[in-house]
Design a protein around this motif. Structure first.
Motif, short mmCIF file in Angstrom:
data_model
loop_
_atom_site.label_atom_id
_atom_site.label_comp_id
_atom_site.label_asym_id
_atom_site.label_seq_id
_atom_site.Cartn_x
_atom_site.Cartn_y
_atom_site.Cartn_z
N ARG A 264 -3.11 8.27 -7.44
CA ARG A 264 -3.43 7.51 -9.04
C ARG A 264 -3.21 7.98 -10.44
NH1 ARG A 264 -8.81 6.35 -9.62
NH2 ARG A 264 -9.78 6.38 -7.41
N ILE A 273 -1.44 -3.38 -12.00
CA ILE A 273 -2.57 -1.98 -10.77
C ILE A 273 -3.64 -2.21 -11.00
CG2 ILE A 273 -1.97 -0.46 -9.04
CD1 ILE A 273 0.16 -2.34 -8.74
N LEU A 275 -7.39 0.71 -10.27
CA LEU A 275 -7.58 2.12 -9.00
C LEU A 275 -9.17 1.39 -9.06
CD1 LEU A 275 -5.38 4.50 -10.28
CD2 LEU A 275 -5.07 2.60 -8.53
N ILE A 291 -5.45 -0.19 -3.56
CA ILE A 291 -5.45 -1.04 -5.01
C ILE A 291 -5.62 -2.11 -5.51
CG2 ILE A 291 -3.66 1.38 -5.81
CD1 ILE A 291 -1.74 -1.23 -4.61
#
Ligand code: T4K
Length: 377
Positions: A264, A273, A275, A291
């Motif tokens: 993270r 990207i 999360l 991801i």
């Protein structure tokens, strides 16, 4: 020419917890001594007791794998006609419906949780619908309250596929307390495993008893076979392994927690990207670390990153590509058409599951992040 030195050995998506072999041998020895190696043996009974506590569920029935457990759940609930489910899942989920002679009806998914979109379920209900089969994908809980509300309103059964959600809790309650039944998978790739294995959580004593009859060919007693059952029994070797693996769970979860923090921290601010968000009140499973790659912002597609990582000896996985609705056996269903599943079609091109298991070294996690950063355009 690669910008970063590849890993010497392949880094795989996951590795099973492998306890000390002597500990496993000691546990199996107990079954050996009793000469009782399957059919509700003592190891089996002990594992049930332990898991019921760990998972915080009223009743549990162990199975030889998660797929047979889910098949048994669907069969026990005497479902008919159509069952609304998600296309963004492992093949087993819709297949158990087909094996039970039911038609899966695919519902689009939520863009954030990637679970079945509860706001799109009701439009799919017909007079043939008998249930909702929802999946807690990557361990993120479905909107269980809304699903329960819909089910009550339309008199539908609810089955949860919690293959990825071992130990997940919502506000201190086990995830398996929701719906009519919940399936867990204990496959080797899962956080908790018995090599192959699975379980069904149920709410009432008589339902557990029925499930236990169902998984034993429908045999009620020596003189009576009461229903069309199956052989879904977990044997004593599997149960022995599970009893030992359970002892390693805390350590494994803690290691995965640390790895997730590193992922993270390193990927959080990388443009393109995304999360998975963290949900308040939810105790996580730490089953997967995924991801999402936005090809426009990252300058590279998910497929490009997946392929390039292989050059570095990193074997990520494109779970769950292709969508179940795109399998040849389902693609002709009206609900499987791409225009009806816009979110699922977008998500399935973005998600990448990265290597995630307790034995992964922190410096290797950092290096995987460096490699991903180096691939950005
Ligand atoms: N519902 C959902 C949502 C599921 O995800 C699953 C299973 C089910 C239902 C059905 O439950 P089970 O009937 O399986 O209990 C794996 C698993 O076989 C499958 O259990 C799992 N989901 C699925 C998501 O993943 P593959 O085809 O990705 O497995 P495989 O053989 O490529 O293994 C993945 C990686 O794991 C390997 O690259 C290395 C590692 N591995 C694997 C095994 C078997 C090991 O290190 N050691 C091993 O022994 O399906």
């Amino acid at each position: 020419m690669l910008k970063i030195k590849p890993f010497k050995k392949p880094i795989l998506i996951t590795r099973p917890i492998l306890p000390d072999l002597d500990e496993v041998r000691n546990e199996i020895e107990k079954a050996w001594k009793s000469r009782w190696i399957t059919n509700n043996g003592f190891r089996h009974q002990e594992l049930e007791k332990k898991l019921k506590k760990v998972l915080k569920i009223p009743h549990i029935s162990l199975f030889n794998n998660g797929t047979i457990a889910l098949m048994t759940a669907v069969r026990s609930l005497k479902l008919s006609g159509e069952v609304i489910t998600t296309p963004f899942t492992f093949a087993a989920t819709p297949h158990v419906l087909s094996w039970n002679g039911l038609s899966p009806v695919f519902c689009d998914i939520d863009p954030i949780t990637m679970n079945i979109d509860v706001d799109k379920i009701e439009a799919l209900i017909t007079h043939q619908t008998s249930a909702i089969l929802a999946v807690h994908v990557f361990g993120t809980p479905c909107d269980v309250k809304k699903i329960e509300m819909i089910a009550r309103r339309h008199k539908l059964k609810v089955v949860y596929d919690a293959a990825h959600a071992f130990g997940v809790e919502i506000d201190g309650k086990g995830i398996g307390e929701n719906g009519d039944m919940t399936m867990y998978s204990f496959h080797a790739t899962k956080l908790f495993h018995t090599g192959e294995g699975g379980a069904l959580a149920s709410k009432k004593d008589e339902i557990k008893k029925y499930i236990d009859v169902m998984k034993n060919f429908g045999i009620e007693n020596e003189n009576k076979v009461s229903t069309v059952g199956i052989n879904g029994k977990m044997n004593e070797l599997q149960a022995s392994l599970g009893i030992v693996v359970l002892k390693y769970m805390k350590k494994e979860r803690e290691a995965r927690k640390k790895i997730e923090v590193v992922y993270r921290k390193n990927l959080r601010d990388m443009d393109g990207i995304e999360l998975l968000p963290e949900f308040s009140g939810v105790k996580k499973s730490f089953q997967y670390f995924v991801i999402r790659i936005n090809a426009k912002q990252f300058g590279r597609s998910r497929d490009f990153v997946y392929q390039e990582l292989k050059q570095y000896n990193v074997f990520a996985r494109k779970y769950f590509y292709p969508l179940c609705s795109q399998y040849g056996c389902y693609s002709n269903l009206p609900s499987a058409q791409n225009n009806k599943l816009p979110v699922a079609n977008a998500v399935v091109r973005e998600v990448l599951a990265l290597p995630f298991y307790g034995g992964l070294k922190i410096e290797d996690v950092e290096k995987i992040c460096d490699i991903i950063r180096s691939l950005k355009k």
